[in-house]
Design an enzyme around this catalytic site. Structure first.
Site, PDB file in Angstrom:
ATOM      1  N   ASP A 144       0.886  -1.161   0.000  1.00 31.75           N
ATOM      2  CA  ASP A 144       0.000   0.000   0.000  1.00 31.75           C
ATOM      3  C   ASP A 144       0.925   1.213   0.000  1.00 31.75           C
ATOM      4  O   ASP A 144       1.428   1.606   1.051  1.00 31.75           O
ATOM      5  CB  ASP A 144      -0.905  -0.013   1.231  1.00 31.75           C
ATOM      6  CG  ASP A 144      -1.866   1.159   1.253  1.00 31.75           C
ATOM      7  OD1 ASP A 144      -2.355   1.555   0.175  1.00 31.75           O
ATOM      8  OD2 ASP A 144      -2.114   1.700   2.348  1.00 31.75           O
TER       9      ASP A 144
ATOM     10  N   GLU B  72      -1.044  -1.205  -4.902  1.00 33.46           N
ATOM     11  CA  GLU B  72      -2.266  -0.445  -5.144  1.00 33.46           C
ATOM     12  C   GLU B  72      -2.040   0.511  -6.304  1.00 33.46           C
ATOM     13  O   GLU B  72      -1.048   1.253  -6.329  1.00 33.46           O
ATOM     14  CB  GLU B  72      -2.672   0.349  -3.906  1.00 33.46           C
ATOM     15  CG  GLU B  72      -3.973   1.109  -4.102  1.00 33.46           C
ATOM     16  CD  GLU B  72      -4.427   1.799  -2.846  1.00 33.46           C
ATOM     17  OE1 GLU B  72      -5.027   1.131  -1.981  1.00 33.46           O
ATOM     18  OE2 GLU B  72      -4.162   3.003  -2.710  1.00 33.46           O
TER      19      GLU B  72
ATOM     20  N   ASP C 158      -2.786   1.166   6.891  1.00 33.11           N
ATOM     21  CA  ASP C 158      -1.945   0.904   5.710  1.00 33.11           C
ATOM     22  C   ASP C 158      -1.478  -0.552   5.696  1.00 33.11           C
ATOM     23  O   ASP C 158      -1.359  -1.161   4.635  1.00 33.11           O
ATOM     24  CB  ASP C 158      -0.713   1.825   5.715  1.00 33.11           C
ATOM     25  CG  ASP C 158      -1.089   3.273   5.886  1.00 33.11           C
ATOM     26  OD1 ASP C 158      -1.362   3.931   4.874  1.00 33.11           O
ATOM     27  OD2 ASP C 158      -1.125   3.734   7.043  1.00 33.11           O
TER      28      ASP C 158
END
Length: 192
Positions: free
Chosen positions: A7, A68, A141
């Site tokens: 992330d 991501e 996160d």
């Protein structure tokens, strides 16, 4: 399949490693956050993210890295830092020959919770349940990184089948009529 989920972020870059196959219980092998000080020079922050990700790659030896996909936000400064950290993750994996997959936030949410509009609490709760953890990983996160890895494990078999079907179809399909005249004109030029 062992997947490192990333992330991306400059201040907090979530990382999580999940192992398993679609349709079977998954196992979390590690979760954490690579942190950099917000007041540090950009170059130093990117190097710190790289070094942190390299340590995770060395320790866990994933077969795939799921990152991501960066999407447009209202805050350009935030999206730039996210994009830069994302590029570092892609670079680290690619340097080692590890395939990288990009998943949008809504794809990840839909895969893990069933809704592409789920909030962070719902994602954290489902990650906790799917990996049989005692509590949701913190900060968010870290939970998002695990969700990325889970999403990739679940989506990769279908994506691979789709890519194979497209490749097989392309191999069987003759050139279109728009390609054929161009080829004829090219051959006329060579023989004249």
């Amino acid at each position: 399949m062992r997947v490192l989920g990333v992330d991306p972020g400059l201040t907090r870059c979530g990382v999580g490693v999940v192992e398993g196959i679609a349709g079977r219980p998954l196992t979390m092998l590690g979760v954490g956050v690579v942190r950099t000080p917000a007041d540090a020079d950009l170059g130093h922050r990117l190097v710190a993210v790289e070094q942190g990700l390299e340590q995770w790659l060395d320790e866990h030896r994933p077969e795939f890295v799921a990152v991501e996909r960066v999407f447009s936000q209202h805050n350009v400064r935030t999206v730039m830092g996210t994009a830069q950290a994302s590029a570092v993750a892609i670079l680290c994996a690619s340097r080692r020959g590890i395939p990288v997959a990009l998943h949008t936030p809504s794809e990840v949410k839909a895969a893990v919770t069933g809704s592409g509009r789920a909030d962070k609490a719902q994602v954290g709760a489902m990650v906790t349940r799917l990996l049989r953890l005692d509590a949701p990983p913190r900060p968010a996160d870290a939970a998002d990184a695990l969700a990325l890895a889970i999403c990739h494990i679940w989506r990769a078999p279908a994506q691979n089948r789709l890519q194979q079907a497209v490749a097989a179809h392309a191999a069987r399909t003759p050139p279109t009529t728009s390609q054929a005249p161009a080829a004829r004109h090219a051959s006329k030029g060579r023989t004249a």
